[in-house]
Write a protein that holds these residues in place. Structure first.
Motif, PDB file in Angstrom:
ATOM      1  N   ALA A   1     -21.311  38.974 -10.197  1.00 22.34           N
ATOM      2  CA  ALA A   1     -20.149  38.574  -9.388  1.00 22.34           C
ATOM      3  C   ALA A   1     -18.901  39.314  -9.869  1.00 22.34           C
ATOM      4  O   ALA A   1     -18.172  39.919  -9.075  1.00 22.34           O
ATOM      5  N   TYR A   2     -18.673  39.308 -11.177  1.00 19.88           N
ATOM      6  CA  TYR A   2     -17.471  39.969 -11.702  1.00 19.88           C
ATOM      7  C   TYR A   2     -17.467  41.459 -11.361  1.00 19.88           C
ATOM      8  O   TYR A   2     -16.459  42.016 -10.929  1.00 19.88           O
TER       9      TYR A   2
ATOM     10  N   ALA B   1     -15.883  39.867  -7.345  1.00 21.02           N
ATOM     11  CA  ALA B   1     -15.813  38.482  -6.879  1.00 21.02           C
ATOM     12  C   ALA B   1     -15.540  37.552  -8.056  1.00 21.02           C
ATOM     13  O   ALA B   1     -15.616  37.962  -9.223  1.00 21.02           O
ATOM     14  N   GLN B   2     -15.268  36.312  -7.719  1.00 19.71           N
ATOM     15  CA  GLN B   2     -15.036  35.292  -8.729  1.00 19.71           C
ATOM     16  C   GLN B   2     -16.242  34.361  -8.713  1.00 19.71           C
ATOM     17  O   GLN B   2     -16.613  33.867  -7.657  1.00 19.71           O
TER      18      GLN B   2
ATOM     19  N   LYS C   1     -14.527  44.020 -18.917  1.00 21.06           N
ATOM     20  CA  LYS C   1     -13.919  43.106 -19.894  1.00 21.06           C
ATOM     21  C   LYS C   1     -14.184  41.640 -19.549  1.00 21.06           C
ATOM     22  O   LYS C   1     -14.010  40.753 -20.372  1.00 21.06           O
ATOM     23  N   LEU C   2     -14.568  41.413 -18.297  1.00 26.35           N
ATOM     24  CA  LEU C   2     -14.816  40.025 -17.877  1.00 26.35           C
ATOM     25  C   LEU C   2     -16.193  39.532 -18.313  1.00 26.35           C
ATOM     26  O   LEU C   2     -16.484  38.340 -18.275  1.00 26.35           O
ATOM     27  N   LEU C   3     -17.063  40.473 -18.713  1.00 23.02           N
ATOM     28  CA  LEU C   3     -18.435  40.076 -19.056  1.00 23.02           C
ATOM     29  C   LEU C   3     -18.446  39.296 -20.367  1.00 23.02           C
ATOM     30  O   LEU C   3     -17.790  39.674 -21.329  1.00 23.02           O
TER      31      LEU C   3
END
Ligand SMILES: Cc1ncc(COP(=O)(O)O)c(C=O)c1O
Length: 396
Positions: free
Chosen positions: A133-134, A138-139, A6-8
Motif C-alpha cells: 500500500a505504501y 496509498a494509505q 522510509k514508510l516500510l
C-alpha cells in the motif's frame, strides 16, 4: 531514493531476531521453531520429478501469461474446488508465489491521483499488504480482528468515508495469523459494499487447503460470487499458492483468479515488471495442481498436530482450534514479547509475538498478549514444543 521506502516497517522476523539476541537459550535443549510459516512436510515426488524432467526448459524464455496448459490446470483446480462455472483462461494468471503477486497487484490497481487512496486490511495481517500500500502511494487502513468477532474485522462498524476512499480491500481467509475463515454471508456483504463504493476485493486464500480433516473446506471469494450468479467475478480477485497446499514454498508458484478486466491490467503491469514464471516451474506446477492425494495427506498431518498440541496446551493456556491454516493464535498469560523471549531463553522454543504482526491503532494492538505458533515441524517436534511451553507456563 523513493521516499516511500522510509514508510516500510522492519519485518516481524527482524524484530524477533533482536528480541532473541538479547538472551541466551538453554544449551541443554535443541531449538524448535514454531515461528516461521514455512511448511516442513516433504515436497511431493511428482512435482520434484516434473521439475527434474523439464529442467532443459531453462533454454526458453517463458511468457508472462503462462503456458495454456498451466492456465487450464489452475482454472480447472479453482473451478472444481470452489464449485465455479468454469473459469476461462482470461480469468486466471500464474504468479511467482502470492507474495510478489499481492505486492505487484497493489501497484497495478491503486490510483494515487485520488485525494485519499486507502488500502483496507485486517489487523493483524500479512505484512506485504501494508508495504504494498505504501509503495503504491496509498494509505493502509487497518481493521482490528478481535476475539469477540471471531477474529474477523467488524465490517459493519467501518465508517462510510473509509469505504468511499477504499480502492482495495484485502481479505485473508483462512487468516494469518488467526486462522479465521470468513463466511459466505460476510463475503457476499463485502461484494455488495464493493459494488456500492466501487473498490476491488482481493482475497488472499493461500491457506485454503489446510483445514481439519473431515470438516467442510473453507469457502472462497469466487465461490461467494458464483453463488450470486456473478460469473464475471466483477471487482473480485483471489490469490492461491502451492507453498502451503503442496509444501512447495521454494517453487514460488501460485495464481491470481477473478475479474478478467482487472487481470488484463495486471498482465500489462507484469509484462513490464518482468516476472514470467520459468517453464520448468510451470510444468511442475501443472503436476501439483492436478494432484489432491498429497494435499489430503498434508491435511491429515496438520490435523494430527493440532489435536496433539491442543491436548497439551489447553489445560494451561487460552488457545483454541483455529478454523483453518496451520497456526495457533494463543493468548499469553504475560505480555507477548516477554513470553516469547523467556520461552526462547528457558525452553529454546521460538514463537512469534502477536504484536509484531499488528499495528497499534487508537491505542489498541490486537496482537498484544497473543503469540502465533506455526505447527510446521514434525508431529514429534510439535509435541515436544508444546510440552516445553506447558512447562514454561507452569513456572510463571
Ligand atoms: C497470508 C499469506 N499470504 C501470502 C503468503 C505468501 O506465500 P507465497 O508467496 O509463498 O505464495 C503467505 C506466506 O507466508 C501468507 O502467510
Amino acid at each position: 531514493m523513493n521516499p516511500d521506502l522510509k514508510l516500510l516497517q522492519p519485518y516481524p522476523f527482524e524484530k524477533l531476531n533482536q528480541l532473541k539476541a538479547a538472551v541466551t537459550p538453554n544449551p541443554e535443549l535443541e531449538h524448535i521453531a514454531l515461528s516461521i510459516g514455512e511448511p516442513k512436510h516433504p515436497a511431493p515426488d511428482l512435482v520434484q520429478q516434473a521439475l527434474v524432467n523439464n529442467i532443459g526448459r531453462i533454454e526458453n524464455y517463458p511468457t508472462t501469461k503462462g503456458m495454456p496448459e498451466l492456465n487450464q490446470a489452475m482454472a480447472d483446480w479453482a473451478t472444481q474446488r470452489f464449485d465455479l462455472n468454469a473459469l476461462t483462461t482470461e480469468q486466471v494468471l500464474p504468479v511467482n508465489g502470492t507474495r510478489e503477486a499481492i505486492f505487484a497487484f497493489t501497484q497495478t490497481v491503486v490510483d494515487r491521483s485520488q485525494a485519499r487512496p486507502l488500502v483496507v486490511s485486517p489487523n493483524p495481517f500479512y505484512q506485504i499488504y501494508e508495504g504494498a500500500a505504501y509503495l503504491a502511494g496509498a494509505q493502509p487502513h487497518f481493521l482490528p480482528c478481535l476475539e469477540e468477532h471471531g477474529f474477523i474485522p467488524d465490517f459493519s462498524s467501518v465508517a462510510e468515508d473509509v469505504w468511499r476512499d477504499c480502492q482495495l480491500l484485502f481479505l485473508c481467509s483462512p487468516g494469518n495469523p488467526t486462522g479465521a475463515v470468513l463466511s459466505l454471508q460476510q463475503l457476499q456483504q463485502l461484494i455488495e459494499l464493493a459494488d456500492k463504493f466501487d473498490f476491488i476485493v482481493a482475497s488472499d486464500e493461500c491457506y485454503s487447503e489446510i483445514y481439519i480433516d473431515g470438516q467442510a473446506a473453507p469457502i472462497g471469494l469466487l465461490e461467494a460470487c458464483a453463488r450470486l450468479g456473478r460469473d464475471d467475478y466483477r471487482r473480485c480477485v483471489v490469490f492461491h499458492s502451492l507453498s502451503k497446499r503442496s509444501n512447495l514454498p521454494g517453487l514460488r508458484s501460485g495464481f491470481i483468479a477473478g475479474d478478467a478486466d482487472i487481470l488484463k491490467a495486471f498482465l500489462l503491469y507484469r509484462t513490464y515488471h518482468g516476472c514470467a514464471m520459468p517453464l520448468q516451474t510451470q510444468l511442475a506446477s501443472i503436476a501439483a495442481w492436478g494432484d489432491e492425494h498429497h494435499v489430503q495427506e498434508n491435511r491429515s498431518q496438520y490435523t494430527q498436530k493440532f489435536r496433539a498440541v491442543l491436548e497439551i496446551l489447553q489445560p494451561v493456556m487460552d488457545v483454541k482450534q483455529s478454523d483453518a491454516s496451520f497456526y495457533l493464535w494463543a493468548k499469553t498469560p504475560i505480555d507477548d514479547e516477554t513470553f516469547a523471549q523467556r520461552l526462547f531463553a528457558e525452553q529454546h522454543v521460538t514463537v512469534l509475538p502477536g504484536s509484531y504482526l499488528s499495528r497499534t491503532i487508537d491505542g489498541v494492538n490486537p496482537g498484544a498478549n497473543r503469540v502465533r505458533m506455526a505447527l510446521v515441524a514434525s508431529v514429534d517436534e510439535c509435541v515436544e514444543a508444546a510440552q516445553r511451553i506447558r512447562q514454561f507456563i507452569s513456572t510463571l
